[in-house]
Design a protein around this motif. Structure first.
Motif, PDB file in Angstrom:
ATOM      1  N   ILE A   1      19.322  30.123 -22.099  1.00 14.53           N
ATOM      2  CA  ILE A   1      19.755  31.299 -22.855  1.00 14.53           C
ATOM      3  C   ILE A   1      20.409  30.880 -24.173  1.00 14.53           C
ATOM      4  O   ILE A   1      20.138  31.466 -25.235  1.00 14.53           O
ATOM      5  N   ILE A   2      21.249  29.848 -24.135  1.00 15.43           N
ATOM      6  CA  ILE A   2      21.904  29.373 -25.360  1.00 15.43           C
ATOM      7  C   ILE A   2      20.871  28.838 -26.341  1.00 15.43           C
ATOM      8  O   ILE A   2      20.957  29.070 -27.558  1.00 15.43           O
TER       9      ILE A   2
ATOM     10  N   ILE B   1      17.078  32.126 -32.271  1.00 14.15           N
ATOM     11  CA  ILE B   1      17.104  33.410 -32.977  1.00 14.15           C
ATOM     12  C   ILE B   1      18.077  33.348 -34.162  1.00 14.15           C
ATOM     13  O   ILE B   1      17.761  33.777 -35.283  1.00 14.15           O
ATOM     14  N   GLY B   2      19.268  32.800 -33.910  1.00 14.15           N
ATOM     15  CA  GLY B   2      20.271  32.729 -34.970  1.00 14.15           C
ATOM     16  C   GLY B   2      19.863  31.819 -36.110  1.00 14.15           C
ATOM     17  O   GLY B   2      20.012  32.170 -37.289  1.00 14.15           O
TER      18      GLY B   2
ATOM     19  N   ALA C   1      14.366  24.873 -37.239  1.00 18.07           N
ATOM     20  CA  ALA C   1      15.091  25.746 -36.308  1.00 18.07           C
ATOM     21  C   ALA C   1      14.735  25.430 -34.853  1.00 18.07           C
ATOM     22  O   ALA C   1      15.608  25.411 -33.974  1.00 18.07           O
ATOM     23  N   ALA C   2      13.447  25.185 -34.577  1.00 17.97           N
ATOM     24  CA  ALA C   2      13.028  24.901 -33.196  1.00 17.97           C
ATOM     25  C   ALA C   2      13.626  23.591 -32.703  1.00 17.97           C
ATOM     26  O   ALA C   2      14.138  23.506 -31.578  1.00 17.97           O
ATOM     27  N   LEU C   3      13.562  22.550 -33.534  1.00 12.55           N
ATOM     28  CA  LEU C   3      14.112  21.251 -33.153  1.00 12.55           C
ATOM     29  C   LEU C   3      15.623  21.339 -32.929  1.00 12.55           C
ATOM     30  O   LEU C   3      16.155  20.801 -31.946  1.00 12.55           O
TER      31      LEU C   3
ATOM     32  N   LEU D   1      28.705  30.789 -31.052  1.00  7.77           N
ATOM     33  CA  LEU D   1      27.804  30.728 -29.896  1.00  7.77           C
ATOM     34  C   LEU D   1      28.466  30.041 -28.708  1.00  7.77           C
ATOM     35  O   LEU D   1      28.347  30.498 -27.561  1.00  7.77           O
ATOM     36  N   GLN D   2      29.193  28.954 -28.966  1.00  6.40           N
ATOM     37  CA  GLN D   2      29.838  28.235 -27.877  1.00  6.40           C
ATOM     38  C   GLN D   2      31.034  29.009 -27.324  1.00  6.40           C
ATOM     39  O   GLN D   2      31.334  28.903 -26.127  1.00  6.40           O
TER      40      GLN D   2
END
Length: 450
Positions: free
Chosen positions: A259-260, A266-267, A276-278, A326-327
């Motif tokens: 989920i994170i 997305i962020g 972004a993917a990496l 996020l964290q």
């Protein structure tokens, strides 16, 4: 036969035999440990498919249970069938099929993402690494134009470390990626030969999942056959606790990390973060490590973002702020919601477990160290509580927070007045002992004079 076994000479003989056998085993372990290690390695290589099968079945069991007991059994409950055993077998078979399809779907998604996103991003990063370093040097030259000596020193260090990093990426990371891609793309036969243990292990896991209750029943049967009822109950209870701790931690942590990772993707996409993917994969994978995972993932990703676009350092700042938010969401909302109190450890013991097992076994130790230490912590806590119960003393920690001493009258708080009373009692007892010694000495002197 029983009386013959209870003969003391027979027991002495068995004891001597066990001692001699243990001595021989210890001798070979010390002086021929290499041969034993080689033999164990061969045996483990032979049994590796079985180990893989049991581990895979163990990890898939929570998914199977959710599908079977939450979905399939309620559906088949309304379908009239005379043979209940046949219905249960059918439900189990369909649940295993759905679990297997989900597993293959996850593997396919990971491979597709790896081939379409991770590999091109990694290759592009390695190819353009010199350009990124040059951009950083230009930025530093502009910032340190008034201090050329400091600027030249910083650039020298950047070139030195960037050369080492580029060598690492080129010689190891890129080589491993290209080698694996070539190996996978050679042929299906080579791929199956590499994954042979996993293929056989997957087949074994299907059989284990189909008969998991029977395996559990056989294990309990062996426990009650070898141990007394009370001991067997303790062993089974401890195994249940260990299973609950491990499966609750790993399943919850993997779901939390997925989920994170998705939220991070997305962020970072909305922020237009490069790679972004990496970056999201790194954040998601390192999030599996408790406590230190977010920092381990955020630091290299921030450096990567700064290297790619050093002219806009605010992008790195925005990324750091996003990861912190996020964290915080993960640590205060998502993590407790998914994991709950699966380990029962406080923050200090989590850090202690990660430090201890991480230092001993590396990254894998950091991942598995928390649940392992949770089991050890629970075992020690249980032994201490049992010892206190035998002494008739309280088992809650709060009872001992302000305890200064315990005597026949009960618990006494550690306060200055109580400490003074204890000191006075010690002084009184010392005076009494001195008086007894004086009386004994006087008696001896009187006896000597007579």
């Amino acid at each position: 036969m029983r009386d013959h076994f209870n003969n003391k000479y027979v027991r002495w003989g068995l004891t001597a035999f066990c001692v001699i056998a243990a001595s021989i085993c210890f001798y070979y372990l010390v002086f021929h440990g290499v041969n034993i290690k080689i033999g164990l390695g061969k045996m483990l290589n032979t049994l590796r498919p079985i180990v893989v099968g049991f581990v895979l079945a163990y990890l898939l069991t929570p998914i199977l249970n959710q599908i079977e007991y939450r979905i399939m059994r309620p559906i088949f409950k309304h379908i009239p069938m005379k043979n209940t055993e046949k219905r249960d077998s059918l439900v189990r078979g369909i649940s295993i099929l759905i679990t297997t399809l989900l597993l293959f779907a996850v593997i396919y998604a990971l491979i597709a993402m790896f081939i379409s996103q991770i590999v091109p991003s990694s290759i592009n990063l390695i190819t353009n690494f010199d350009t990124y370093v040059s951009n950083v040097n230009n930025v530093i030259n502009k910032l340190l134009a008034d201090n050329p000596e400091v600027g030249s020193y910083v650039i020298k260090k950047i070139n030195e470390y960037s050369g080492e990093l580029e060598s690492l990426l080129t010689d190891k990371v890129f080589t491993v990626l290209t080698t694996n891609i070539k190996t996978i793309s050679l042929s299906v036969i080579n791929l199956l030969s590499v994954l042979w243990n996993w293929v056989i292990g997957f087949i074994i896991s299907i059989y284990v999942l189909a008969s998991k209750e029977k395996f559990a029943g056989q294990a309990k049967k062996v426990a009650y056959a070898l141990f007394e009822k009370r001991t067997a109950n303790i062993i089974i209870r401890n195994f249940r606790f260990t299973h609950k701790t491990f499966i609750g931690f790993f399943s919850g942590k993997v779901l939390d990390s997925i989920i994170i990772g998705l939220l991070c993707f997305i962020g970072t996409t909305l922020l237009r973060t490069p790679y972004a993917a990496l970056v999201s994969v790194i954040i998601g994978v390192t999030n599996i490590i408790p406590f230190f995972g977010p920092a381990l993932g955020a630091v290299p990703c921030t450096i990567l973002i700064f290297l790619v676009d050093p002219m806009h350092p605010l992008n790195s700042l925005y990324f750091i702020i996003f990861i912190l938010i996020l964290q915080q969401f993960d640590g205060n909302i998502l993590g407790p919601k998914i994991l709950g109190d699966s380990t029962g450890l406080t923050g200090f013991w989590v850090i202690f477990a990660i430090t201890l097992f991480g230092g001993a076994f590396g990254v894998m130790g950091m991942i598995v160290g928390v649940p392992i230490f949770a089991v050890i912590y629970a075992a020690v806590k249980s032994l201490i509580n049992m010892a206190l119960a035998r002494r008739g003393m309280p088992q809650t920690t709060e009872t001992y927070l302000t305890v200064g001493a315990v005597d026949e009258e009960g618990f006494h708080e550690y306060v200055p007045e109580f400490k003074q009373n204890i000191d006075n009692q010690k002084l009184a007892r010392a005076n009494q002992r001195q008086e007894r010694r004086d009386r004994n000495r006087d008696r001896k002197n009187n006896s000597a004079k007579k």
